[in-house]
Design an enzyme around this catalytic site. Structure first.
Site, PDB file in Angstrom:
ATOM      1  N   ILE B  25      27.724  -6.425  31.599  1.00  0.00           N
ATOM      2  CA  ILE B  25      27.649  -4.974  31.771  1.00  0.00           C
ATOM      3  C   ILE B  25      27.575  -4.276  30.418  1.00  0.00           C
ATOM      4  O   ILE B  25      26.675  -3.480  30.170  1.00  0.00           O
ATOM      5  CB  ILE B  25      28.877  -4.437  32.550  1.00  0.00           C
ATOM      6  CG1 ILE B  25      28.974  -5.108  33.920  1.00  0.00           C
ATOM      7  CG2 ILE B  25      28.826  -2.916  32.671  1.00  0.00           C
ATOM      8  CD1 ILE B  25      27.901  -4.703  34.887  1.00  0.00           C
ATOM      9  N   GLN B  27      28.601  -4.615  25.987  1.00  0.00           N
ATOM     10  CA  GLN B  27      28.874  -5.509  24.901  1.00  0.00           C
ATOM     11  C   GLN B  27      29.284  -4.647  23.721  1.00  0.00           C
ATOM     12  O   GLN B  27      28.494  -3.852  23.234  1.00  0.00           O
ATOM     13  CB  GLN B  27      27.554  -6.211  24.615  1.00  0.00           C
ATOM     14  CG  GLN B  27      27.617  -7.399  23.754  1.00  0.00           C
ATOM     15  CD  GLN B  27      26.230  -8.010  23.753  1.00  0.00           C
ATOM     16  OE1 GLN B  27      25.763  -8.518  24.753  1.00  0.00           O
ATOM     17  NE2 GLN B  27      25.573  -7.913  22.633  1.00  0.00           N
ATOM     18  N   ALA B  29      31.778  -4.237  19.993  1.00  0.00           N
ATOM     19  CA  ALA B  29      32.018  -4.990  18.778  1.00  0.00           C
ATOM     20  C   ALA B  29      33.084  -6.057  19.025  1.00  0.00           C
ATOM     21  O   ALA B  29      33.010  -7.157  18.490  1.00  0.00           O
ATOM     22  CB  ALA B  29      32.468  -4.053  17.668  1.00  0.00           C
ATOM     23  N   LEU B  33      31.973  -7.162  28.670  1.00  0.00           N
ATOM     24  CA  LEU B  33      32.446  -6.910  30.014  1.00  0.00           C
ATOM     25  C   LEU B  33      31.437  -7.455  31.010  1.00  0.00           C
ATOM     26  O   LEU B  33      30.261  -7.118  30.955  1.00  0.00           O
ATOM     27  CB  LEU B  33      32.631  -5.404  30.231  1.00  0.00           C
ATOM     28  CG  LEU B  33      33.361  -5.052  31.523  1.00  0.00           C
ATOM     29  CD1 LEU B  33      34.864  -5.187  31.323  1.00  0.00           C
ATOM     30  CD2 LEU B  33      33.003  -3.659  31.991  1.00  0.00           C
ATOM     31  N   ASP B 161      40.554   5.870  22.448  1.00  0.00           N
ATOM     32  CA  ASP B 161      39.103   6.019  22.450  1.00  0.00           C
ATOM     33  C   ASP B 161      38.655   6.810  23.675  1.00  0.00           C
ATOM     34  O   ASP B 161      37.828   6.358  24.466  1.00  0.00           O
ATOM     35  CB  ASP B 161      38.438   4.641  22.428  1.00  0.00           C
ATOM     36  CG  ASP B 161      36.926   4.718  22.229  1.00  0.00           C
ATOM     37  OD1 ASP B 161      36.450   5.750  21.721  1.00  0.00           O
ATOM     38  OD2 ASP B 161      36.226   3.748  22.598  1.00  0.00           O
TER      39      ASP B 161
END
Lengths: 224, 269
Positions: B25, B27, B29, B33, B161
């Site tokens: 799904i 990617q 760093a 997922l 975040d």
């Protein structure tokens, strides 16, 4: 009953792969499909009500009688199928990875239901207890298919099991499990008392789903 | 095994049998997922978060960091879930192997919902159309975002975040629309649903006004750059945040300081 239709992904491709039990045999044994474990594994499960020989069965476990290699789980401590299967999956995965903490994959199922690393404590709470266990979940895990085929293997497991466990077999469904769950015990074992998420949830089915998630999370986070 | 490949090798757990092929799904760093069948819930999917080993780190340090980060994320999710903050539940984990499986959240990220709502209008339109149409459904979503962030902070967790990509819009079970609005348009549907906060990879436990204010500041900046046309509505998030827990007004006060100086605290005396 506790499934929320909104979040459930139903996929015909997935369901169609589930074979029907062999015809002509009425049994409450079920072959359980799990994902992300090697295909060679076979997992069978059953639920017995009003078990009368719990003391005998526990004695066989203690004496490590190879004829009684099962995971015996006191059904009153199980809150749903997914809850039980989370422990079964964990045991199989741990076994595949070679990280068993207990003598075998079956004892690992019982220990996996615990939220801490105390194995004896896990057996005592979730395992079979003489004079106390009335309803019993039995799980049989085989690491390879039978040369005579799955149907034969399933039949053999069931024949042996019904001779060993003195009780009334029922289907291992959420409905049947919910009938024997001791909610007070489950809440205590998984430290759910006072969890705000349960107080906020009014709908009973929704609340059970959340309890299931809390239990599974507790198991996944064991020891943290 | 060590030679570089164009396609990332999946974690071992995904190479074992499964009825559906896992789908990559996202990617980042730090990790990847995947969407893959739930290990023990028939006909359901789960999200597998995997932190691959970093070849540039010393193996022992790498193993330790990976394990600690997976464990800490799982712990934060557990804490939030218990407290009733809308987050995905943890299903299984193997911190040493660098993965955990969490509940799959249906729906789209809030980012997509808001952009669908805003549609194709030209950017300079923003100031003009304030009186043109009823924005209640969008404002309602902003309020739910404020409530979700408030619940998170009340629990003693800062996300680290916060963006509109790290919040999902989980469709409501019924076809209910925001605030009994009755506006059964596709547009209103785009911003309907429960706000579920995801990706706690940078989360930490903190009760300080400073950390919470920085969390809001990050969201404010991310929101402004992702949805410039809705920036003027951002205050609705803060308004509902203010009502969501006792210490919120103090956090908002601190937010003004953070705005003056930026995310990083000065290291000079």
């Amino acid at each position: 009953m506790s499934k929320r239709p909104a979040t459930e992904t139903s996929d015909p491709a997935l369901t169609s792969k589930r074979p029907k039990p062999p015809s002509g045999v009425t049994m409450s044994l079920e072959r359980i499909r799990l994902e992300h474990i090697p295909e060679s594994y076979r997992v069978y499960g059953a639920l017995f009500r009003d078990v009368s020989n719990a003391s005998f069965l526990q004695a066989q476990l203690i004496s490590r009688n190879p004829e009684f290699e099962y995971a015996f789980v006191d059904a009153s401590t199980v809150l749903s199928r997914a809850h039980l299967l989370a422990a079964v999956w964990n045991a199989v995965y741990t076994s595949v990875e070679g990280n068993l903490r207990t003598p075998n994959v079956h004892s690992e199922v019982v220990a996996s239901l615990n939220i801490n690393n105390n194995i004896a404590d896990g057996y005592r709470r979730w395992g079979i207890t003489p004079d106390k266990t009335k309803d019993l979940v039995v799980v049989k895990i085989l690491s390879s298919p039978d040369t005579l085929g799955d149907a034969q293997q399933e039949k053999d497991v069931w024949t042996r099991l019904t001779a060993q466990v003195k009780g009334r077999p029922v289907q291992l469904t959420d409905q049947e499990i919910a009938q024997v769950t001791d909610w007070q015990k489950v809440r205590k074992y998984y430290k759910m008392n006072g969890a705000p998420v349960l107080d906020q949830t009014k709908d009973e089915a929704e609340k059970r789903k959340k309890m299931e998630s809390l239990a599974i999370m507790g198991m996944a986070l064991r020891g943290l | 095994m060590t030679e570089p490949t164009t396609e990332f090798p999946p974690p071992k757990i995904l190479t074992l049998s499964s009825t559906h092929k896992p789908i990559l799904i996202t990617q980042g760093a730090e990790g990847r997922l995947y969407k893959t069948p739930s290990p023990f819930q028939p006909n359901q999917f789960c999200a597998l978060k995997y932190r691959p080993p970093k070849p540039y780190r010393h193996p022992i340090l790498d193993a330790r960091l990976t394990k600690a980060r997976i464990s800490s994320e799982a712990k934060v999710l557990d804490r939030c879930y218990r407290e009733g903050v809308p987050v995905p539940a943890v299903l299984a984990k193997d911190a040493a192997a660098g993965w955990m499986m969490i509940e799959w959240i249906e729906g789209e990220p809030v980012r997509v919902g808001i952009n669908t709502w805003l549609g194709e209008r030209p950017e300079d339109d923003a100031a003009l159309d304030t009186t043109q149409e009823d924005e209640t459904p969008l404002i309602d979503l902003m309020k739910r975002m404020g409530v979700a962030v408030g619940a998170l902070h009340r629990t003693g967790v800062v996300h680290g975040d916060l963006t509109t990509s790290n919040m999902m819009l989980r469709p409501w079970a019924d076809d209910r629309l925001p605030n009994g609005h009755g506006d059964k348009t596709e547009k209103a549907k785009a911003v309907a649903g429960d706000v579920v906060v995801i990706d706690f990879g940078l989360a930490m436990q903190s009760q300080s006004d400073e950390d919470r204010a920085v969390d809001l500041y990050v969201l404010e900046r991310a929101f402004a750059s992702t949805h410039p046309r809705a920036e003027r509505l951002f205050h609705h998030i803060l308004d509902s945040y203010r009502e969501s827990f006792k210490k919120a007004p103090g956090v908002l006060h601190k937010l003004e300081d953070v705005r003056m100086r930026g995310r990083k605290r000065s290291m000079l005396g």
